[in-house]
Design a protein around this motif. Sequence first.
Motif, PDB file in Angstrom:
ATOM      1  N   LYS A   1       9.408 -18.578  33.356  1.00  0.00           N
ATOM      2  CA  LYS A   1      10.152 -19.606  34.083  1.00  0.00           C
ATOM      3  C   LYS A   1      10.359 -20.802  33.159  1.00  0.00           C
ATOM      4  O   LYS A   1       9.768 -20.852  32.071  1.00  0.00           O
ATOM      5  CB  LYS A   1       9.355 -20.022  35.335  1.00  0.00           C
ATOM      6  N   PRO A   2      11.180 -21.770  33.554  1.00  0.00           N
ATOM      7  CA  PRO A   2      11.410 -22.939  32.696  1.00  0.00           C
ATOM      8  C   PRO A   2      10.125 -23.670  32.291  1.00  0.00           C
ATOM      9  O   PRO A   2      10.056 -24.258  31.216  1.00  0.00           O
ATOM     10  CB  PRO A   2      12.310 -23.837  33.550  1.00  0.00           C
ATOM     11  N   ASP A   3       9.085 -23.601  33.124  1.00  0.00           N
ATOM     12  CA  ASP A   3       7.826 -24.266  32.776  1.00  0.00           C
ATOM     13  C   ASP A   3       6.957 -23.431  31.840  1.00  0.00           C
ATOM     14  O   ASP A   3       5.852 -23.829  31.480  1.00  0.00           O
ATOM     15  CB  ASP A   3       7.053 -24.668  34.036  1.00  0.00           C
ATOM     16  N   GLY A   4       7.444 -22.245  31.440  1.00  0.00           N
ATOM     17  CA  GLY A   4       6.721 -21.387  30.509  1.00  0.00           C
ATOM     18  C   GLY A   4       5.774 -20.398  31.163  1.00  0.00           C
ATOM     19  O   GLY A   4       5.216 -19.534  30.497  1.00  0.00           O
ATOM     20  N   ARG A   5       5.585 -20.522  32.459  1.00  0.00           N
ATOM     21  CA  ARG A   5       4.683 -19.614  33.165  1.00  0.00           C
ATOM     22  C   ARG A   5       5.436 -18.380  33.629  1.00  0.00           C
ATOM     23  O   ARG A   5       6.643 -18.419  33.823  1.00  0.00           O
ATOM     24  CB  ARG A   5       4.049 -20.331  34.356  1.00  0.00           C
ATOM     25  N   LEU A   6       4.685 -17.303  33.806  1.00  0.00           N
ATOM     26  CA  LEU A   6       5.288 -16.068  34.293  1.00  0.00           C
ATOM     27  C   LEU A   6       5.277 -16.033  35.817  1.00  0.00           C
ATOM     28  O   LEU A   6       4.305 -16.470  36.436  1.00  0.00           O
ATOM     29  CB  LEU A   6       4.523 -14.853  33.752  1.00  0.00           C
TER      30      LEU A   6
ATOM     31  N   GLN B   1      -1.535 -20.956  30.666  1.00  0.00           N
ATOM     32  CA  GLN B   1      -1.134 -21.581  31.917  1.00  0.00           C
ATOM     33  C   GLN B   1      -0.602 -20.526  32.872  1.00  0.00           C
ATOM     34  O   GLN B   1       0.270 -19.743  32.511  1.00  0.00           O
ATOM     35  CB  GLN B   1      -0.045 -22.634  31.656  1.00  0.00           C
ATOM     36  N   SER B   2      -1.125 -20.528  34.086  1.00  0.00           N
ATOM     37  CA  SER B   2      -0.735 -19.551  35.080  1.00  0.00           C
ATOM     38  C   SER B   2      -0.694 -20.217  36.447  1.00  0.00           C
ATOM     39  O   SER B   2      -1.436 -21.162  36.709  1.00  0.00           O
ATOM     40  CB  SER B   2      -1.748 -18.398  35.102  1.00  0.00           C
ATOM     41  N   ASP B   3       0.169 -19.708  37.303  1.00  0.00           N
ATOM     42  CA  ASP B   3       0.198 -20.180  38.682  1.00  0.00           C
ATOM     43  C   ASP B   3      -0.840 -19.458  39.536  1.00  0.00           C
ATOM     44  O   ASP B   3      -1.017 -19.792  40.702  1.00  0.00           O
ATOM     45  CB  ASP B   3       1.600 -19.968  39.287  1.00  0.00           C
TER      46      ASP B   3
ATOM     47  N   LEU C   1       3.661 -13.658  24.855  1.00  0.00           N
ATOM     48  CA  LEU C   1       3.408 -12.385  25.530  1.00  0.00           C
ATOM     49  C   LEU C   1       2.484 -11.505  24.707  1.00  0.00           C
ATOM     50  O   LEU C   1       1.614 -10.832  25.247  1.00  0.00           O
ATOM     51  CB  LEU C   1       4.724 -11.657  25.810  1.00  0.00           C
ATOM     52  N   ALA C   2       2.662 -11.525  23.393  1.00  0.00           N
ATOM     53  CA  ALA C   2       1.800 -10.734  22.521  1.00  0.00           C
ATOM     54  C   ALA C   2       0.357 -11.228  22.592  1.00  0.00           C
ATOM     55  O   ALA C   2      -0.579 -10.435  22.629  1.00  0.00           O
ATOM     56  CB  ALA C   2       2.304 -10.787  21.077  1.00  0.00           C
ATOM     57  N   MET C   3       0.189 -12.555  22.636  1.00  0.00           N
ATOM     58  CA  MET C   3      -1.161 -13.118  22.741  1.00  0.00           C
ATOM     59  C   MET C   3      -1.806 -12.712  24.064  1.00  0.00           C
ATOM     60  O   MET C   3      -2.966 -12.342  24.099  1.00  0.00           O
ATOM     61  CB  MET C   3      -1.120 -14.640  22.622  1.00  0.00           C
ATOM     62  N   LEU C   4      -1.036 -12.794  25.144  1.00  0.00           N
ATOM     63  CA  LEU C   4      -1.570 -12.413  26.441  1.00  0.00           C
ATOM     64  C   LEU C   4      -1.920 -10.927  26.457  1.00  0.00           C
ATOM     65  O   LEU C   4      -2.990 -10.538  26.915  1.00  0.00           O
ATOM     66  CB  LEU C   4      -0.581 -12.728  27.559  1.00  0.00           C
ATOM     67  N   ALA C   5      -1.035 -10.091  25.925  1.00  0.00           N
ATOM     68  CA  ALA C   5      -1.305  -8.651  25.888  1.00  0.00           C
ATOM     69  C   ALA C   5      -2.550  -8.365  25.064  1.00  0.00           C
ATOM     70  O   ALA C   5      -3.387  -7.544  25.453  1.00  0.00           O
ATOM     71  CB  ALA C   5      -0.096  -7.908  25.317  1.00  0.00           C
ATOM     72  N   SER C   6      -2.712  -9.053  23.929  1.00  0.00           N
ATOM     73  CA  SER C   6      -3.896  -8.858  23.097  1.00  0.00           C
ATOM     74  C   SER C   6      -5.160  -9.243  23.839  1.00  0.00           C
ATOM     75  O   SER C   6      -6.165  -8.549  23.785  1.00  0.00           O
ATOM     76  CB  SER C   6      -3.799  -9.683  21.809  1.00  0.00           C
TER      77      SER C   6
ATOM     78  N   MET D   1     -10.110 -11.586  37.867  1.00  0.00           N
ATOM     79  CA  MET D   1      -8.862 -12.364  37.878  1.00  0.00           C
ATOM     80  C   MET D   1      -8.686 -13.080  39.210  1.00  0.00           C
ATOM     81  O   MET D   1      -8.270 -14.234  39.253  1.00  0.00           O
ATOM     82  CB  MET D   1      -7.659 -11.447  37.664  1.00  0.00           C
ATOM     83  N   THR D   2      -8.980 -12.370  40.283  1.00  0.00           N
ATOM     84  CA  THR D   2      -8.791 -12.935  41.613  1.00  0.00           C
ATOM     85  C   THR D   2      -9.821 -14.024  41.884  1.00  0.00           C
ATOM     86  O   THR D   2      -9.479 -15.097  42.377  1.00  0.00           O
ATOM     87  CB  THR D   2      -8.886 -11.834  42.690  1.00  0.00           C
ATOM     88  N   ARG D   3     -11.053 -13.766  41.550  1.00  0.00           N
ATOM     89  CA  ARG D   3     -12.120 -14.742  41.810  1.00  0.00           C
ATOM     90  C   ARG D   3     -12.019 -15.968  40.916  1.00  0.00           C
ATOM     91  O   ARG D   3     -12.124 -17.103  41.377  1.00  0.00           O
ATOM     92  CB  ARG D   3     -13.491 -14.085  41.625  1.00  0.00           C
ATOM     93  N   ASP D   4     -11.790 -15.757  39.595  1.00  0.00           N
ATOM     94  CA  ASP D   4     -11.891 -16.838  38.619  1.00  0.00           C
ATOM     95  C   ASP D   4     -10.560 -17.365  38.108  1.00  0.00           C
ATOM     96  O   ASP D   4     -10.531 -18.385  37.418  1.00  0.00           O
ATOM     97  CB  ASP D   4     -12.717 -16.369  37.419  1.00  0.00           C
ATOM     98  N   GLY D   5      -9.458 -16.665  38.384  1.00  0.00           N
ATOM     99  CA  GLY D   5      -8.159 -17.056  37.847  1.00  0.00           C
ATOM    100  C   GLY D   5      -7.957 -16.495  36.448  1.00  0.00           C
ATOM    101  O   GLY D   5      -8.765 -15.716  35.947  1.00  0.00           O
ATOM    102  N   MET D   6      -6.891 -16.899  35.826  1.00  0.00           N
ATOM    103  CA  MET D   6      -6.532 -16.378  34.497  1.00  0.00           C
ATOM    104  C   MET D   6      -7.177 -17.233  33.412  1.00  0.00           C
ATOM    105  O   MET D   6      -6.555 -18.115  32.827  1.00  0.00           O
ATOM    106  CB  MET D   6      -5.018 -16.340  34.336  1.00  0.00           C
ATOM    107  N   VAL D   7      -8.453 -16.957  33.180  1.00  0.00           N
ATOM    108  CA  VAL D   7      -9.234 -17.691  32.194  1.00  0.00           C
ATOM    109  C   VAL D   7      -9.759 -16.721  31.150  1.00  0.00           C
ATOM    110  O   VAL D   7      -9.801 -15.510  31.389  1.00  0.00           O
ATOM    111  CB  VAL D   7     -10.411 -18.441  32.880  1.00  0.00           C
ATOM    112  N   PRO D   8     -10.184 -17.224  29.963  1.00  0.00           N
ATOM    113  CA  PRO D   8     -10.770 -16.326  28.975  1.00  0.00           C
ATOM    114  C   PRO D   8     -11.969 -15.589  29.564  1.00  0.00           C
ATOM    115  O   PRO D   8     -12.685 -16.161  30.376  1.00  0.00           O
ATOM    116  CB  PRO D   8     -11.210 -17.272  27.858  1.00  0.00           C
TER     117      PRO D   8
END
Length: 149
Positions: A62-67, A104-106, A6-11, A89-96
């Motif tokens: 979730k059990p698979d590690g995704r939010l 990993q994101s759904d 979560l800290a990595m994602l927030a950063s 985010m909507t067009r490209d997904g959760m990418v750098p």
Amino acid sequence: MKTLGLAMLASAVLVACGDPPATATAPATDAALAQGATLYAAQCASCHGANGEGQPDWRERKPDGRLPAPPHDASGHTWHHPMDMLFQMTRDGMVPPLAPEGYQSDMPAFGHILSDDEIRAVLAYIESQWPDEVKQMRAERFKPQTSGR
């Protein structure tokens, strides 16, 4: 480990947001909002909820590690992000740079499903659902920067 992720994602989100540019969006027309509502129901509601309420326990992995899918209503964090970032985010997904490498994101990328204008209509519809106090906070947060000259 959960806290580190979560800290990595927030950063990553903070880095991506940085000092965000002001996003000038034209007021949404009734037609665009109606289109956005239809597209939201067809493409987004199955995960984010018919009323933007998100999935239960959306902050817990979730059990698979995704939010789970976060809410898009005032209880979530969607409104904390500039429109340009939400569009990406909507067009490209959760990418750098929106998420750390390998995150990993759904959340799928919708750029091959929706046109840019359709994505903007969905975002306008989501924004139209926020209460006035949230819209005011956004206006303050993302007000245009003035130069010192």
